[in-house]
Design an enzyme around this catalytic site. Structure first.
Site, PDB file in Angstrom:
ATOM      1  N   CYS A  59      -9.216  -1.944   1.866  1.00 17.59           N
ATOM      2  CA  CYS A  59     -10.395  -2.800   2.029  1.00 17.59           C
ATOM      3  C   CYS A  59     -10.881  -3.274   0.659  1.00 17.59           C
ATOM      4  O   CYS A  59     -11.405  -2.477  -0.125  1.00 17.59           O
ATOM      5  CB  CYS A  59     -11.468  -1.997   2.757  1.00 17.59           C
ATOM      6  N   CYS A  62     -14.570  -2.659  -0.072  1.00 15.88           N
ATOM      7  CA  CYS A  62     -14.809  -1.225  -0.308  1.00 15.88           C
ATOM      8  C   CYS A  62     -14.524  -0.890  -1.767  1.00 15.88           C
ATOM      9  O   CYS A  62     -15.310  -0.195  -2.425  1.00 15.88           O
ATOM     10  CB  CYS A  62     -13.906  -0.363   0.577  1.00 15.88           C
TER      11      CYS A  62
END
Length: 162
Positions: A59, A62
């Site tokens: 991600c 993230c």
């Protein structure tokens, strides 16, 4: 015309990035193994404001927010703030490899079976939740884009003052 205004409102709401949902319900308790090998149980952290950040190495957002979260943790941990990074990947070695490149000081937990992610209805990466000092789930924020950390800070400070 009315339909067009409704569509514009929805678009404006989405573009503004208002991704935090306020709530007030008991936070589902869990125990997960940390990167250091010890078990961490959410209910044992009661009395602190707890941020739980569900993330994965694949991600991009993230990875982008991880250093910012670490700054929050360093700045606020003495005020009763705990940050738990919950990696949701089946293979925790990917997280360990990433954290060698981008080390953080807050605890990293492994949810290899996604049972805790399911408890918290995680349907976006990252998903960040805030739990108040009484153990109640107060805010859920899905996704991340630059600037969201200001919203995190505002919500954290609100809960720390309670």
């Amino acid at each position: 015309m009315k339909l067009m205004r409704s569509v514009l409102f929805v678009l404006a709401f989405s573009v503004c990035g208002i991704n935090a949902k306020e709530m007030n319900q008991p936070a589902p308790d869990f125990t997960l193994k940390s990167m250091s090998g010890e078990n961490v149980k959410l209910s044992e952290l009661q009395g602190n404001v707890v941020m739980i950040n569900f993330w994965a190495t694949w991600c991009g957002p993230c990875r982008q927010e991880m250093p910012l979260l670490d700054e929050f943790y360093k700045k606020y941990k003495k005020l009763g703030f705990v940050l738990l990074g919950v990696n949701v990947e089946e293979d925790s070695s990917k997280a360990a490899g990433y954290l060698k490149e981008v080390p953080v000081t807050f605890p990293i937990l492994y949810d290899n079976t996604n049972k805790v992610s399911e408890l918290y209805d995680v349907d976006a990466m990252p998903t960040t939740v805030l739990v108040d000092r009484g153990g109640n789930l107060r805010f859920v924020h899905r996704g991340y884009k630059p600037g969201d950390e200001q919203q995190y800070k505002k919500l954290m400070k609100k809960l720390m003052r309670e």
